[in-house]
Scaffold this motif. Structure first.
Motif, PDB file in Angstrom:
ATOM      1  N   SER A  95     -42.831 -29.445 -17.127  1.00 31.44           N
ATOM      2  CA  SER A  95     -43.107 -29.425 -15.693  1.00 31.44           C
ATOM      3  C   SER A  95     -42.191 -30.432 -15.007  1.00 31.44           C
ATOM      4  N   THR A  96     -41.615 -30.029 -13.886  1.00 35.19           N
ATOM      5  CA  THR A  96     -40.790 -30.953 -13.093  1.00 35.19           C
ATOM      6  C   THR A  96     -41.473 -31.327 -11.785  1.00 35.19           C
ATOM      7  N   GLU A  97     -42.760 -31.002 -11.659  1.00 35.99           N
ATOM      8  CA  GLU A  97     -43.493 -31.364 -10.451  1.00 35.99           C
ATOM      9  C   GLU A  97     -43.668 -32.879 -10.394  1.00 35.99           C
ATOM     10  N   ALA A  98     -43.417 -33.442  -9.226  1.00 33.38           N
ATOM     11  CA  ALA A  98     -43.447 -34.900  -9.082  1.00 33.38           C
ATOM     12  C   ALA A  98     -44.812 -35.484  -9.423  1.00 33.38           C
ATOM     13  N   ASN A  99     -45.896 -34.768  -9.081  1.00 32.18           N
ATOM     14  CA  ASN A  99     -47.230 -35.318  -9.338  1.00 32.18           C
ATOM     15  C   ASN A  99     -47.628 -35.256 -10.805  1.00 32.18           C
ATOM     16  N   ARG A 100     -46.830 -34.587 -11.653  1.00 32.52           N
ATOM     17  CA  ARG A 100     -47.106 -34.549 -13.092  1.00 32.52           C
ATOM     18  C   ARG A 100     -46.115 -35.405 -13.893  1.00 32.52           C
ATOM     19  N   SER A 101     -45.157 -35.977 -13.223  1.00 34.84           N
ATOM     20  CA  SER A 101     -44.126 -36.745 -13.915  1.00 34.84           C
ATOM     21  C   SER A 101     -44.731 -37.878 -14.730  1.00 34.84           C
ATOM     22  N   ILE A 102     -44.215 -38.063 -15.950  1.00 31.65           N
ATOM     23  CA  ILE A 102     -44.668 -39.152 -16.810  1.00 31.65           C
ATOM     24  C   ILE A 102     -44.366 -40.508 -16.170  1.00 31.65           C
ATOM     25  N   ILE A 103     -43.311 -40.560 -15.360  1.00 31.78           N
ATOM     26  CA  ILE A 103     -42.932 -41.766 -14.643  1.00 31.78           C
ATOM     27  C   ILE A 103     -43.479 -41.709 -13.220  1.00 31.78           C
ATOM     28  N   PRO A 104     -44.216 -42.721 -12.774  1.00 27.95           N
ATOM     29  CA  PRO A 104     -44.645 -42.738 -11.369  1.00 27.95           C
ATOM     30  C   PRO A 104     -43.427 -42.730 -10.441  1.00 27.95           C
ATOM     31  N   ILE A 105     -43.428 -41.825  -9.462  1.00 25.68           N
ATOM     32  CA  ILE A 105     -42.293 -41.726  -8.541  1.00 25.68           C
ATOM     33  C   ILE A 105     -42.296 -42.916  -7.592  1.00 25.68           C
ATOM     34  N   SER A 106     -41.176 -43.603  -7.511  1.00 25.10           N
ATOM     35  CA  SER A 106     -41.062 -44.770  -6.632  1.00 25.10           C
ATOM     36  C   SER A 106     -39.912 -44.583  -5.648  1.00 25.10           C
ATOM     37  N   GLU A 147     -45.324 -34.061 -25.299  1.00 19.08           N
ATOM     38  CA  GLU A 147     -44.888 -35.055 -26.297  1.00 19.08           C
ATOM     39  C   GLU A 147     -44.179 -36.260 -25.670  1.00 19.08           C
ATOM     40  N   LEU A 148     -43.919 -36.205 -24.377  1.00 14.10           N
ATOM     41  CA  LEU A 148     -43.057 -37.212 -23.759  1.00 14.10           C
ATOM     42  C   LEU A 148     -43.668 -38.607 -23.768  1.00 14.10           C
ATOM     43  N   ALA A 149     -44.967 -38.734 -23.538  1.00 10.32           N
ATOM     44  CA  ALA A 149     -45.595 -40.063 -23.516  1.00 10.32           C
ATOM     45  C   ALA A 149     -45.453 -40.767 -24.862  1.00 10.32           C
ATOM     46  N   ALA A 150     -45.685 -40.037 -25.963  1.00 12.31           N
ATOM     47  CA  ALA A 150     -45.537 -40.629 -27.295  1.00 12.31           C
ATOM     48  C   ALA A 150     -44.083 -40.992 -27.575  1.00 12.31           C
ATOM     49  N   GLN A 151     -43.144 -40.210 -27.060  1.00 10.95           N
ATOM     50  CA  GLN A 151     -41.728 -40.509 -27.256  1.00 10.95           C
ATOM     51  C   GLN A 151     -41.316 -41.778 -26.507  1.00 10.95           C
ATOM     52  N   PHE A 152     -41.865 -41.985 -25.318  1.00 12.80           N
ATOM     53  CA  PHE A 152     -41.622 -43.243 -24.607  1.00 12.80           C
ATOM     54  C   PHE A 152     -42.092 -44.424 -25.453  1.00 12.80           C
ATOM     55  N   THR A 206     -16.800 -43.211  -9.214  1.00 14.75           N
ATOM     56  CA  THR A 206     -17.023 -42.908  -7.806  1.00 14.75           C
ATOM     57  C   THR A 206     -18.018 -41.760  -7.652  1.00 14.75           C
ATOM     58  N   ASN A 207     -18.701 -41.773  -6.506  1.00 13.71           N
ATOM     59  CA  ASN A 207     -19.623 -40.708  -6.130  1.00 13.71           C
ATOM     60  C   ASN A 207     -20.719 -40.498  -7.186  1.00 13.71           C
ATOM     61  N   ILE A 208     -21.358 -41.585  -7.573  1.00 14.79           N
ATOM     62  CA  ILE A 208     -22.481 -41.545  -8.515  1.00 14.79           C
ATOM     63  C   ILE A 208     -23.774 -41.646  -7.701  1.00 14.79           C
ATOM     64  N   LYS A 209     -24.669 -40.682  -7.867  1.00 15.19           N
ATOM     65  CA  LYS A 209     -25.902 -40.650  -7.080  1.00 15.19           C
ATOM     66  C   LYS A 209     -27.114 -40.772  -8.004  1.00 15.19           C
ATOM     67  N   PHE A 210     -28.086 -41.569  -7.548  1.00 16.45           N
ATOM     68  CA  PHE A 210     -29.244 -41.882  -8.377  1.00 16.45           C
ATOM     69  C   PHE A 210     -30.542 -41.426  -7.725  1.00 16.45           C
ATOM     70  N   GLY A 211     -31.460 -40.935  -8.556  1.00 15.69           N
ATOM     71  CA  GLY A 211     -32.814 -40.607  -8.135  1.00 15.69           C
ATOM     72  C   GLY A 211     -33.801 -41.075  -9.186  1.00 15.69           C
ATOM     73  N   CYS A 212     -35.075 -41.053  -8.832  1.00 18.10           N
ATOM     74  CA  CYS A 212     -36.123 -41.493  -9.763  1.00 18.10           C
ATOM     75  C   CYS A 212     -36.488 -40.373 -10.736  1.00 18.10           C
ATOM     76  N   PHE A 213     -36.595 -40.719 -11.988  1.00 19.78           N
ATOM     77  CA  PHE A 213     -36.941 -39.781 -13.078  1.00 19.78           C
ATOM     78  C   PHE A 213     -38.195 -38.976 -12.723  1.00 19.78           C
ATOM     79  N   GLN A 214     -38.116 -37.660 -12.919  1.00 19.31           N
ATOM     80  CA  GLN A 214     -39.269 -36.774 -12.744  1.00 19.31           C
ATOM     81  C   GLN A 214     -39.245 -35.729 -13.866  1.00 19.31           C
ATOM     82  N   TRP A 215     -40.216 -35.779 -14.751  1.00 17.01           N
ATOM     83  CA  TRP A 215     -40.249 -34.799 -15.849  1.00 17.01           C
ATOM     84  C   TRP A 215     -41.557 -34.958 -16.615  1.00 17.01           C
ATOM     85  N   TYR A 216     -41.997 -33.872 -17.238  1.00 16.82           N
ATOM     86  CA  TYR A 216     -43.203 -33.925 -18.061  1.00 16.82           C
ATOM     87  C   TYR A 216     -43.149 -32.847 -19.140  1.00 16.82           C
ATOM     88  N   TYR A 217     -43.574 -33.197 -20.343  1.00 12.59           N
ATOM     89  CA  TYR A 217     -44.013 -32.262 -21.378  1.00 12.59           C
ATOM     90  C   TYR A 217     -44.941 -33.057 -22.294  1.00 12.59           C
TER      91      TYR A 217
END
Length: 284
Positions: free
Chosen positions: A213-224, A154-159, A141-152
């Motif tokens: 960085s946790t700024e949305a415009n730098r996130s490795i994942i496009p914010i949807s 090495e993250l692209a290679a880890q994906f 119960t009470n599970i809330k979801f948002g779109c992934f936002q994160w950057y560093y």
């Protein structure tokens, strides 16, 4: 009647017997580095900030259990991660090739990316997720979801190492295995939710080397926007790329589209303000 092959084999055996003893065969699994599961586990921690730096997990399975009031950061890719019996914890989990499974947890906040996301017997989780398949909740119960936002860096290679696409994100297409009539066990976080308000950047000396960085415009994942109500009647845009720079071109297109959209919104706002001022002048 004898066989020349049998004589040859016999002579080879005799020559080995006279010389060195025959060495046992070595197989590829014998040459693997021995893994201690304790190196890939956080258990029984309280009021601590812990984690793993890039390159320190390298695709191993990871276990987090019986932790309370902890900040846990895994800045590497993993095979699978299970989180059991944790309370009031903050977690960042780098790309996971398989599943992330929360069981019997409560009051936790998390940012993660994975192939499969599952929650069972949990309550009050707030999760920013990138998931290649539908997130699944069960008896929770009470599970809330948002779109992934994160950057560093090495993250692209880890994906890539985890076999995850940054463009395949089903974060809001949640499936509830145990729905209750008249109730909703999950919901979406506000669209303007700031990930750092939920999962802050670690301040400990150990993790200062990770340029986060946790700024949305730098996130490795496009914010949807996910399954939130649309602002227009437009359905979709399909773009096909045929060169060797698919990811870079797709990101460039997304960024330029956002920029145009923001300029259009700014123009509309200015127009509304000017129109309002003009209307006030007419009424004076």
């Amino acid at each position: 009647m004898g066989c020349c092959f049998s004589k040859r084999r016999k002579s080879e055996k005799e020559s080995r017997a006279e010389g060195e003893e025959e060495q046992p065969k070595l197989y590829s699994w014998d040459q693997r580095e021995k893994v201690d599961p304790k190196d890939y586990m956080f258990s029984g921690l309280k009021d601590e900030t812990v984690g793993r730096l890039p390159g320190k997990v390298a695709g191993q399975q990871f276990v987090i259990q019986d932790c309370e009031n902890c900040n846990i950061y895994i800045f590497d890719y993993s095979a699978t991660i299970t989180i059991d019996d944790c309370t009031n914890c903050i977690l960042f989990l780098g790309p996971v090739k398989g599943s992330v499974f929360f069981r019997n947890c409560r009051d936790c906040k998390c940012t993660l990316a994975c192939q499969q996301f599952r929650v069972r017997d949990c309550r009050k989780l707030e999760v920013f997720v990138c998931c290649a398949t539908q997130p699944i909740i069960e008896s929770s119960t009470n599970i809330k979801f948002g779109c992934f936002q994160w950057y560093y860096p090495e993250l692209a290679a880890q994906f890539k190492d985890a076999g995850l696409s940054i463009f395949n994100n089903m974060w809001s297409h949640v499936h509830d295995f145990t729905p209750v009539s008249g109730e909703l066990n999950w919901s979406l976080l506000p669209e303007n939710a700031v990930v750092q308000d939920y999962v802050p950047i670690p301040a400990t000396e150990e993790f200062k080397a990770v340029r986060i960085s946790t700024e949305a415009n730098r996130s490795i994942i496009p914010i949807s926007r996910g399954q939130r109500q649309k602002n227009s009647d437009e359905s979709c845009l399909v773009v096909l790329f045929a060169d060797d720079y698919i990811t870079a071109n797709a990101r460039k297109l997304i960024d330029e589209t956002k920029e145009v959209s923001m300029k259009a919104e700014d123009a509309q706002r200015v127009f509304r303000e000017k129109a309002s001022d003009f209307f006030l002048l007419l009424n004076k």
